[in-house]
Design a protein around this motif. Sequence first.
Motif, PDB file in Angstrom:
ATOM      1  N   GLY A 231      32.571 -64.462 -55.331  1.00 59.31           N
ATOM      2  CA  GLY A 231      31.684 -63.981 -53.726  1.00 59.31           C
ATOM      3  C   GLY A 231      33.147 -64.464 -52.962  1.00 59.31           C
ATOM      4  N   ASN A 232      34.812 -63.685 -53.295  1.00 57.59           N
ATOM      5  CA  ASN A 232      35.570 -64.083 -52.061  1.00 57.59           C
ATOM      6  C   ASN A 232      36.053 -62.612 -52.019  1.00 57.59           C
ATOM      7  OD1 ASN A 232      37.592 -65.519 -51.080  1.00 57.59           O
ATOM      8  ND2 ASN A 232      38.717 -66.255 -52.402  1.00 57.59           N
ATOM      9  N   ASN A 233      36.561 -63.106 -50.756  1.00 55.15           N
ATOM     10  CA  ASN A 233      37.320 -61.216 -50.541  1.00 55.15           C
ATOM     11  C   ASN A 233      37.822 -60.438 -51.173  1.00 55.15           C
ATOM     12  OD1 ASN A 233      35.286 -61.671 -47.964  1.00 55.15           O
ATOM     13  ND2 ASN A 233      37.237 -62.764 -46.513  1.00 55.15           N
ATOM     14  N   LYS A 234      38.967 -61.435 -52.202  1.00 57.68           N
ATOM     15  CA  LYS A 234      39.446 -60.639 -52.939  1.00 57.68           C
ATOM     16  C   LYS A 234      39.509 -61.422 -54.053  1.00 57.68           C
ATOM     17  CE  LYS A 234      43.185 -60.065 -50.948  1.00 57.68           C
ATOM     18  NZ  LYS A 234      44.892 -59.890 -50.070  1.00 57.68           N
ATOM     19  N   LEU A 235      39.700 -60.529 -55.150  1.00 56.77           N
ATOM     20  CA  LEU A 235      40.223 -60.979 -56.441  1.00 56.77           C
ATOM     21  C   LEU A 235      41.786 -60.367 -56.920  1.00 56.77           C
ATOM     22  CD1 LEU A 235      39.427 -61.812 -59.430  1.00 56.77           C
ATOM     23  CD2 LEU A 235      37.920 -59.972 -60.150  1.00 56.77           C
ATOM     24  N   ARG A 236      42.342 -61.090 -57.025  1.00 58.29           N
ATOM     25  CA  ARG A 236      43.659 -60.675 -57.800  1.00 58.29           C
ATOM     26  C   ARG A 236      43.801 -60.947 -58.989  1.00 58.29           C
ATOM     27  NH1 ARG A 236      49.437 -62.797 -54.431  1.00 58.29           N
ATOM     28  NH2 ARG A 236      50.520 -61.069 -55.616  1.00 58.29           N
TER      29      ARG A 236
END
Length: 289
Positions: free
Chosen positions: A161-166
């Motif tokens: 659900g976060n804006n970015k997956l790193r």
Amino acid sequence: MVREQYVRTTGDEGVPDTVPEYLYKIGIYGWRKRCLYLFILILLAILVINLALTIWIVRVMWFNMEGMGLLQVHPDGVRLEGESDFLFSLYAHEIDSREDSALLLDSTENVSLNARNENGNVTGRLSVGPKKVQGDAQQLVVSSDSGRMLFQADGKEVVVGNNKLRITGPEGAIFQHSVQTPLIRGEMSKDLRLDAPTRSLSMDAPAGVHIKALSGRLSATSNRDVQLHSTEGLLVLDAEMVRMHNLQLGTAGTGGAQDLYEVCVCPNSGKLFLSKANVKTTCSDSQQC
């Protein structure tokens, strides 16, 4: 015991009357008395021993008006100070730490948390062992302090659900099946590489696929053919210069040959088209532009 004695007397009429004389002896005598005193003495000794043991237990267990030692009983629950050892299972509705300290669960083997339903069946389990952490549940949800969903996983899908997956691993990420995402971006000052070592790589999107290299170059290398195919639209190469290296040179043919063509470019639109080769160019004779 009562003993009666009868004494005969003679009245005025000369008739002897019998007058009873009562003698009372009240009490317990002999061996009965000694047994009673011994029973009372034993009972008094037991009472003294019980009182001493009660006082000793109260002192050892630290009983007070609020609870038992570090264990305090309040209307809203039980409060336990310091470190405590539980030899068996602990059942609780809620476990909280103090405001100024963290909650530590420590075990020499593993720490297991189980959730049960009204029938006593385990519906969720979290086990922290010496080698692995294992959780069993129908759905796993990780939320932020504001209640926003960060990670969610169930038997059907995994949602970030976060804006970015790193992903910072040196080998990148390996997906055994398809990946659906609106954007794939490489880290700053590092290359982005999409690789399928033994199979093909496919990118599909109904509205289009955009590949951008803002500050570098875009390279596509293939062991076999590279095909750019458009069903209904155009294939546009928009650059200052278009180069085609290592092209084969043909031999001069005779006029009207059916198997030789030349590539022509429209000067205004840059459109490429084929025209039948001849001794002289035939691009200007075509109506494609």
